[in-house]
Enzyme design. Structure first.
Site, short mmCIF file in Angstrom:
data_model
loop_
_atom_site.label_atom_id
_atom_site.label_comp_id
_atom_site.label_asym_id
_atom_site.label_seq_id
_atom_site.Cartn_x
_atom_site.Cartn_y
_atom_site.Cartn_z
N ASP A 118 0.68 5.64 -16.61
CA ASP A 118 0.42 6.12 -17.62
C ASP A 118 -1.28 6.70 -17.80
O ASP A 118 -2.13 5.79 -17.52
CB ASP A 118 0.72 5.26 -19.02
CG ASP A 118 0.63 6.10 -20.23
OD1 ASP A 118 0.99 7.31 -20.42
OD2 ASP A 118 0.34 5.56 -21.31
N HIS A 124 -7.63 12.66 -28.24
CA HIS A 124 -7.44 11.32 -28.37
C HIS A 124 -8.40 10.38 -27.85
O HIS A 124 -8.71 9.30 -28.39
CB HIS A 124 -6.11 10.88 -27.62
CG HIS A 124 -5.59 9.71 -27.40
ND1 HIS A 124 -5.07 8.93 -28.83
CD2 HIS A 124 -5.45 8.75 -26.60
CE1 HIS A 124 -4.74 7.88 -28.50
NE2 HIS A 124 -4.78 7.55 -27.23
N ARG A 165 -15.54 2.32 -30.60
CA ARG A 165 -17.25 2.02 -30.17
C ARG A 165 -18.01 2.89 -31.09
O ARG A 165 -19.15 2.64 -30.80
CB ARG A 165 -17.20 2.66 -28.60
CG ARG A 165 -16.48 1.93 -27.68
CD ARG A 165 -16.94 2.11 -26.10
NE ARG A 165 -16.31 3.51 -26.15
CZ ARG A 165 -15.11 3.82 -25.66
NH1 ARG A 165 -14.35 2.69 -25.46
NH2 ARG A 165 -14.60 4.97 -25.48
N GLU A 201 3.38 6.85 -29.77
CA GLU A 201 2.42 7.45 -28.95
C GLU A 201 3.05 8.90 -28.42
O GLU A 201 4.05 8.80 -27.64
CB GLU A 201 1.72 7.00 -27.91
CG GLU A 201 0.67 5.84 -27.99
CD GLU A 201 -0.19 5.46 -27.06
OE1 GLU A 201 -1.21 4.90 -27.32
OE2 GLU A 201 0.15 5.58 -25.90
N GLU A 258 3.66 11.67 -26.13
CA GLU A 258 3.48 12.00 -24.88
C GLU A 258 4.30 12.68 -24.32
O GLU A 258 5.55 13.03 -24.82
CB GLU A 258 3.00 10.58 -24.04
CG GLU A 258 2.09 9.68 -24.54
CD GLU A 258 1.70 8.74 -23.37
OE1 GLU A 258 2.11 8.88 -22.14
OE2 GLU A 258 1.41 7.57 -23.91
N ASP A 286 5.44 6.34 -25.88
CA ASP A 286 4.90 5.11 -25.02
C ASP A 286 4.41 3.98 -26.44
O ASP A 286 3.38 3.78 -26.70
CB ASP A 286 3.63 5.35 -24.36
CG ASP A 286 3.37 4.29 -23.39
OD1 ASP A 286 4.03 3.16 -23.14
OD2 ASP A 286 1.94 4.00 -22.92
N ARG A 334 -0.82 -2.19 -31.36
CA ARG A 334 -2.14 -2.01 -31.21
C ARG A 334 -3.05 -3.27 -31.50
O ARG A 334 -4.12 -3.39 -30.83
CB ARG A 334 -2.72 -1.12 -32.64
CG ARG A 334 -1.83 0.26 -32.51
CD ARG A 334 -2.17 0.99 -31.11
NE ARG A 334 -2.01 2.37 -31.35
CZ ARG A 334 -2.26 3.39 -30.12
NH1 ARG A 334 -2.58 2.87 -28.96
NH2 ARG A 334 -1.69 4.62 -30.22
N GLN A 362 -2.70 -5.30 -28.27
CA GLN A 362 -3.55 -4.44 -27.30
C GLN A 362 -4.90 -4.51 -27.38
O GLN A 362 -5.64 -4.91 -26.43
CB GLN A 362 -3.30 -2.86 -27.29
CG GLN A 362 -3.78 -2.22 -26.39
CD GLN A 362 -3.53 -0.45 -26.48
OE1 GLN A 362 -2.67 -0.17 -27.42
NE2 GLN A 362 -4.01 0.29 -25.78
N TYR A 412 -6.91 -6.20 -24.19
CA TYR A 412 -7.14 -5.13 -23.12
C TYR A 412 -8.37 -5.36 -22.19
O TYR A 412 -8.60 -4.80 -21.18
CB TYR A 412 -6.98 -3.78 -23.62
CG TYR A 412 -8.16 -3.21 -24.34
CD1 TYR A 412 -9.32 -2.40 -23.86
CD2 TYR A 412 -8.79 -3.76 -25.59
CE1 TYR A 412 -10.31 -1.92 -24.52
CE2 TYR A 412 -9.93 -3.43 -26.26
CZ TYR A 412 -10.72 -2.30 -25.74
OH TYR A 412 -11.82 -1.90 -26.29
N LYS A 445 1.95 -2.82 -24.32
CA LYS A 445 2.57 -1.66 -23.85
C LYS A 445 4.02 -1.93 -23.16
O LYS A 445 4.89 -1.11 -23.34
CB LYS A 445 1.64 -0.85 -22.81
CG LYS A 445 0.29 -0.10 -23.66
CD LYS A 445 0.63 1.00 -24.25
CE LYS A 445 -0.66 1.51 -24.50
NZ LYS A 445 -0.30 2.93 -25.04
N THR A 491 9.21 1.72 -23.40
CA THR A 491 8.66 3.15 -23.67
C THR A 491 9.93 3.95 -23.47
O THR A 491 11.11 3.74 -22.74
CB THR A 491 7.86 3.48 -22.13
OG1 THR A 491 6.75 2.62 -21.94
CG2 THR A 491 7.64 4.89 -22.17
N THR A 539 -1.19 9.79 -24.91
CA THR A 539 -1.20 10.67 -26.26
C THR A 539 -1.87 11.83 -26.29
O THR A 539 -3.07 12.02 -25.79
CB THR A 539 -1.83 9.72 -27.13
OG1 THR A 539 -1.45 8.36 -27.08
CG2 THR A 539 -1.69 10.26 -28.66
N GLU A 561 -4.53 7.08 -34.79
CA GLU A 561 -5.53 8.31 -35.38
C GLU A 561 -5.25 8.64 -36.80
O GLU A 561 -6.16 8.80 -37.51
CB GLU A 561 -5.39 9.16 -34.13
CG GLU A 561 -5.89 9.07 -32.90
CD GLU A 561 -5.65 10.04 -31.66
OE1 GLU A 561 -6.48 10.95 -31.70
OE2 GLU A 561 -4.40 9.91 -31.05
#
Length: 445
Positions: free
Chosen positions: A130, A137, A146, A203, A205, A237, A241, A244, A248, A257, A261, A354, A368
């Site tokens: 992926d 995104h 961040r 997601e 995709e 996918d 959240r 994750q 992660y 994840k 899928t 995404t 988002e």
């Protein structure tokens, strides 16, 4: 001028003779899987066409690729064989060709109503990667986690970022997804949360299906990469959240994840998509030499996501995006995947990541769209920050070629999936964690 088939294809059909997407199906629950192509409201059984000796070209006449339970052998033959099959099928299905049109017995065997067949995964997926190829995104996620000062890491603009996913949990459209369990961020000084995910997301995709691969230790040139991509599917996918976010760092996604899928059952070939190729976004800075393409192309594929909240009769459109928003092209993704000598194999799959556009209404996931749950999304009589049990998510994908004549504005749609119903979509229902327990007990009994 649009091609015309002897098979009835309504003007609004998403499977005209120009499309002919490939899939794998069972005519009846107890029958063997076999390859097919979609035409109008029918599936053409390619094993029946092959048995009748109608694939008579030099590359396919002696091949058993259509007498297989998946498309792996066919996609592994490469572009010359794909083109030969496409030319043969378009001729056989055309209104002016009598070979199949006037053979009542063969038509009865080979042309099956789509609503009566069971669609399966089109390929046996050995490996799944992926990518993270949408700049919009990447920017939104970086801003959320961040801050806006430096939302995208420097390396993102120099290479297509990706992680290796879990192929065993890829399922075909219509398969229920069970809410995963796992750990989440602790609150204060408490232990980490454990239980059903509280932030389950979709997601938006697409994914490329690999054709001929490469030997271990060799690479695929970026300018030859398109010859190693059979076609595209829609892909959801699913993402937990909260799981994750806690897991992660430092190695990336895992349990957030790997629980599921979903892909569409029909693969639309790059040959069918050729009329809808468009220029890819300009990349700044220019990538390293091995990623520089002579012609850098995306595809103009409109994408939509609908959610039908549990207990509600109607679905609501939550996003409209487009494949052409991708910063890194699928050919750059494939070339980068092999630059270290990694070997790809027929039937392997890699997702785009995404696909978000620049506007809020084109964001490709709830993370988002709701800004990580801060802005609930209105869905008719209710609202959502993340998915709840019983919600149904549908993906749409299509291309349009507008041709103006003296009377009307005509459109041609290439659609990536269709469920066993009258609407075209990739549908999946979210099942609660309690259902997981019930299923486990049934399997154990």
């Amino acid at each position: 001028m649009a091609l015309k088939s002897f098979v009835e294809v309504e003007p609004e059909s998403h499977f005209p003779l120009e499309n002919l997407p490939y899939g794998v199906f069972k005519p009846e629950p107890g029958s063997l899987p076999r390859p097919g192509v979609a035409i109008g409201e029918y599936v053409l059984d390619l094993s029946a066409i092959a048995f009748a000796g109608l694939f008579d070209g030099p590359l396919l006449s002696n091949s058993d690729c259509f007498n297989q339970p998946n498309l792996n052998k066919f996609v592994g033959l490469g572009r010359p064989a794909w083109k030969e099959a496409r030319v043969t099928l378009q001729k056989l299905l055309s209104a002016t060709e009598p070979t199949l049109r006037d053979n009542a017995d063969l038509k009865q065997i080979a042309l099956l109503p789509m609503e009566k067949v069971q669609m399966l995964l089109p390929v046996a997926i050995g490996d799944y990667t992926d990518f993270f190829a949408s700049m919009h995104h990447a920017k939104n996620c970086g801003t959320l986690f961040r801050g806006p000062e430096n939302p995208i890491n420097l390396n993102w603009f120099h290479l297509p970022i990706a992680y290796h996913g879990r192929a065993s949990s890829i399922v075909v459209s219509g398969t229920d997804i069970i809410r995963p369990r796992g750990q989440g961020h602790p609150t204060g000084n408490s232990a980490p949360y454990f239980g059903p995910s509280r932030k389950l997301d979709f997601e938006l995709e697409m994914a490329a299906i690999v054709g001929p691969g490469n030997e271990l230790g060799t690479t695929i040139d970026v300018n030859d990469a398109a010859n190693h991509i059979f076609g595209l599917v829609l892909m959801n996918d699913w993402s937990a959240r909260d799981i994750q976010a806690w897991e992660y760092v430092p190695l990336g996604p895992f349990l957030g994840k790997s629980f599921g899928t979903t892909i569409s059952p029909w693969i639309v070939t790059l040959d069918a998509l050729e009329p809808f190729a468009c220029e890819a976004p300009k990349q700044n800075p220019s990538p390293l030499t091995y990623l520089v393409e002579k012609t850098s192309r995306n595809y103009d594929i409109s994408l939509e996501v609908l959610i039908k909240p549990s207990g509600q009769a109607d679905s609501c459109v939550v996003t409209r995006s487009n494949f052409n928003h991708l910063y890194w092209t699928i050919t750059q993704q494939l070339a980068h995947h092999t630059i270290n000598g990694c070997n790809l194999r027929p039937g392997d799959m890699f997702g785009t990541g995404t696909i978000s556009g620049p506007e809020p209404e084109s964001y490709g996931c709830l993370l988002e769209l709701t800004w990580n749950g801060q802005k609930p999304l209105s869905l008719g009589e209710t609202s959502r920050t993340f998915l709840e049990d019983g919600d149904e998510v549908s993906f749409f994908g299509y291309c349009q070629e507008m041709k103006i004549d003296t009377v009307t504005l005509k459109s041609l749609d290439l659609v990536f999936c269709i469920p066993p119903s009258s609407k075209w979509a990739m549908d999946t229902k979210l099942v609660s964690e309690d259902a997981q327990g019930r299923l486990s007990r049934l399997h154990n009994e």
